[in-house]
Design a protein around this motif. Structure first.
Motif, PDB file in Angstrom:
ATOM      1  N   MET A  73       0.848  -1.184   0.000  1.00  0.00           N
ATOM      2  CA  MET A  73       0.000   0.000   0.000  1.00  0.00           C
ATOM      3  C   MET A  73       0.881   1.231   0.000  1.00  0.00           C
ATOM      4  SD  MET A  73      -3.128  -1.058   2.564  1.00  0.00           S
ATOM      5  CE  MET A  73      -4.239   0.189   1.856  1.00  0.00           C
ATOM      6  N   ALA A  74       0.329   2.324  -0.469  1.00  0.00           N
ATOM      7  CA  ALA A  74       1.144   3.518  -0.596  1.00  0.00           C
ATOM      8  C   ALA A  74       0.278   4.769  -0.599  1.00  0.00           C
ATOM      9  CB  ALA A  74       1.966   3.472  -1.883  1.00  0.00           C
ATOM     10  N   TRP A  75       0.912   5.847  -0.272  1.00  0.00           N
ATOM     11  CA  TRP A  75       0.336   7.185  -0.461  1.00  0.00           C
ATOM     12  C   TRP A  75       1.085   7.850  -1.605  1.00  0.00           C
ATOM     13  CZ3 TRP A  75      -4.047   8.752   1.694  1.00  0.00           C
ATOM     14  CH2 TRP A  75      -4.461   8.149   2.881  1.00  0.00           C
ATOM     15  N   LEU A  76       0.337   8.431  -2.496  1.00  0.00           N
ATOM     16  CA  LEU A  76       0.890   9.221  -3.586  1.00  0.00           C
ATOM     17  C   LEU A  76       0.195  10.577  -3.573  1.00  0.00           C
ATOM     18  CD1 LEU A  76       0.445   6.050  -4.690  1.00  0.00           C
ATOM     19  CD2 LEU A  76       1.827   6.982  -6.541  1.00  0.00           C
ATOM     20  N   ARG A  77       0.798  11.561  -4.247  1.00  0.00           N
ATOM     21  CA  ARG A  77       0.166  12.862  -4.316  1.00  0.00           C
ATOM     22  C   ARG A  77       0.340  13.457  -5.707  1.00  0.00           C
ATOM     23  NH1 ARG A  77       4.163  16.342  -0.256  1.00  0.00           N
ATOM     24  NH2 ARG A  77       5.975  16.423  -1.634  1.00  0.00           N
ATOM     25  N   GLN A  78      -0.570  14.345  -6.025  1.00  0.00           N
ATOM     26  CA  GLN A  78      -0.515  14.983  -7.336  1.00  0.00           C
ATOM     27  C   GLN A  78      -0.854  16.451  -7.215  1.00  0.00           C
ATOM     28  OE1 GLN A  78      -3.006  13.244 -10.397  1.00  0.00           O
ATOM     29  NE2 GLN A  78      -1.628  14.015 -11.977  1.00  0.00           N
ATOM     30  N   TYR A 130      -3.962  13.914  -2.341  1.00  0.00           N
ATOM     31  CA  TYR A 130      -3.281  12.729  -1.844  1.00  0.00           C
ATOM     32  C   TYR A 130      -4.149  11.497  -2.114  1.00  0.00           C
ATOM     33  CZ  TYR A 130       0.334  15.462   0.410  1.00  0.00           C
ATOM     34  OH  TYR A 130       1.399  16.298   0.636  1.00  0.00           O
ATOM     35  N   PHE A 131      -3.505  10.482  -2.691  1.00  0.00           N
ATOM     36  CA  PHE A 131      -4.196   9.255  -3.079  1.00  0.00           C
ATOM     37  C   PHE A 131      -3.646   8.055  -2.324  1.00  0.00           C
ATOM     38  CE2 PHE A 131      -6.521  10.849  -6.732  1.00  0.00           C
ATOM     39  CZ  PHE A 131      -5.779  11.963  -7.106  1.00  0.00           C
ATOM     40  N   CYS A 132      -4.530   7.171  -2.025  1.00  0.00           N
ATOM     41  CA  CYS A 132      -4.180   5.867  -1.484  1.00  0.00           C
ATOM     42  C   CYS A 132      -4.134   4.874  -2.643  1.00  0.00           C
ATOM     43  CB  CYS A 132      -5.261   5.471  -0.477  1.00  0.00           C
ATOM     44  SG  CYS A 132      -5.210   3.787   0.098  1.00  0.00           S
ATOM     45  N   ALA A 133      -3.137   4.005  -2.642  1.00  0.00           N
ATOM     46  CA  ALA A 133      -3.024   2.997  -3.686  1.00  0.00           C
ATOM     47  C   ALA A 133      -2.656   1.663  -3.055  1.00  0.00           C
ATOM     48  CB  ALA A 133      -1.969   3.389  -4.712  1.00  0.00           C
ATOM     49  N   ALA A 134      -3.068   0.581  -3.709  1.00  0.00           N
ATOM     50  CA  ALA A 134      -2.804  -0.751  -3.167  1.00  0.00           C
ATOM     51  C   ALA A 134      -2.658  -1.760  -4.289  1.00  0.00           C
ATOM     52  CB  ALA A 134      -3.934  -1.158  -2.223  1.00  0.00           C
ATOM     53  N   ASP A 135      -1.917  -2.808  -4.000  1.00  0.00           N
ATOM     54  CA  ASP A 135      -1.660  -3.838  -5.007  1.00  0.00           C
ATOM     55  C   ASP A 135      -1.087  -5.051  -4.291  1.00  0.00           C
ATOM     56  OD1 ASP A 135      -0.921  -3.584  -8.377  1.00  0.00           O
ATOM     57  OD2 ASP A 135      -0.237  -5.324  -7.232  1.00  0.00           O
ATOM     58  N   PRO A 136      -1.392  -6.251  -4.759  1.00  0.00           N
ATOM     59  CA  PRO A 136      -0.774  -7.433  -4.140  1.00  0.00           C
ATOM     60  C   PRO A 136       0.738  -7.478  -4.334  1.00  0.00           C
ATOM     61  CG  PRO A 136      -2.703  -8.037  -5.404  1.00  0.00           C
ATOM     62  CD  PRO A 136      -2.394  -6.619  -5.736  1.00  0.00           C
TER      63      PRO A 136
END
Length: 120
Positions: free
Chosen positions: A31-36, A91-97
């Motif tokens: 999981m991660a936080w990204l921003r734009q 700010y966005f939350c992102a997730a991936d296996p």
């Protein structure tokens, strides 16, 4: 399909703090936080795995932000202290296996974003 919902954004003055929350229907391994910032590409802020092991995009971020997660609650957090006007972004939350950045692709799941505005 995993749904991610961010909350906790808002407007603060420089030097202030905010705590972002990402609540997921599930909590994948990565999981991660990204921003734009408008007109700029989305950039990573911090990442975290199921077992912990946080990483940050820069020493500056590392010194002011703390990423954490609660696997039992399918949640991820970003504590942001000493905020600067340059931190203003969506700010966005992102997730991936998987570690999508190693696979050079986008994460499988995204939230809708939460706006953070820091005034000087």
């Amino acid at each position: 399909q995993i749904k991610l919902v961010e909350s906790g954004g808002g407007s603060v003055q420089a030097g202030g703090s905010l705590r972002l929350t990402c609540l997921g229907s599930h909590a994948p391994h990565c999981m991660a936080w990204l921003r734009q910032i408008p007109g700029r590409e989305r950039e990573a802020v911090a990442t975290i795995h199921t077992s912990g092991g946080p990483t940050y995009s820069s020493d500056d971020i590392k010194g002011r932000f703390t990423i954490s997660r609660d696997n039992d609650r399918n949640s991820m957090y970003l504590q942001m202290n000493s905020l600067k006007p340059d931190d203003t972004a969506m700010y966005f939350c992102a997730a991936d296996p998987f570690e999508w950045w190693l696979l050079k692709r986008q994460p499988a799941y995204w939230g809708q974003g939460t706006q953070v505005t820091v005034s000087s």
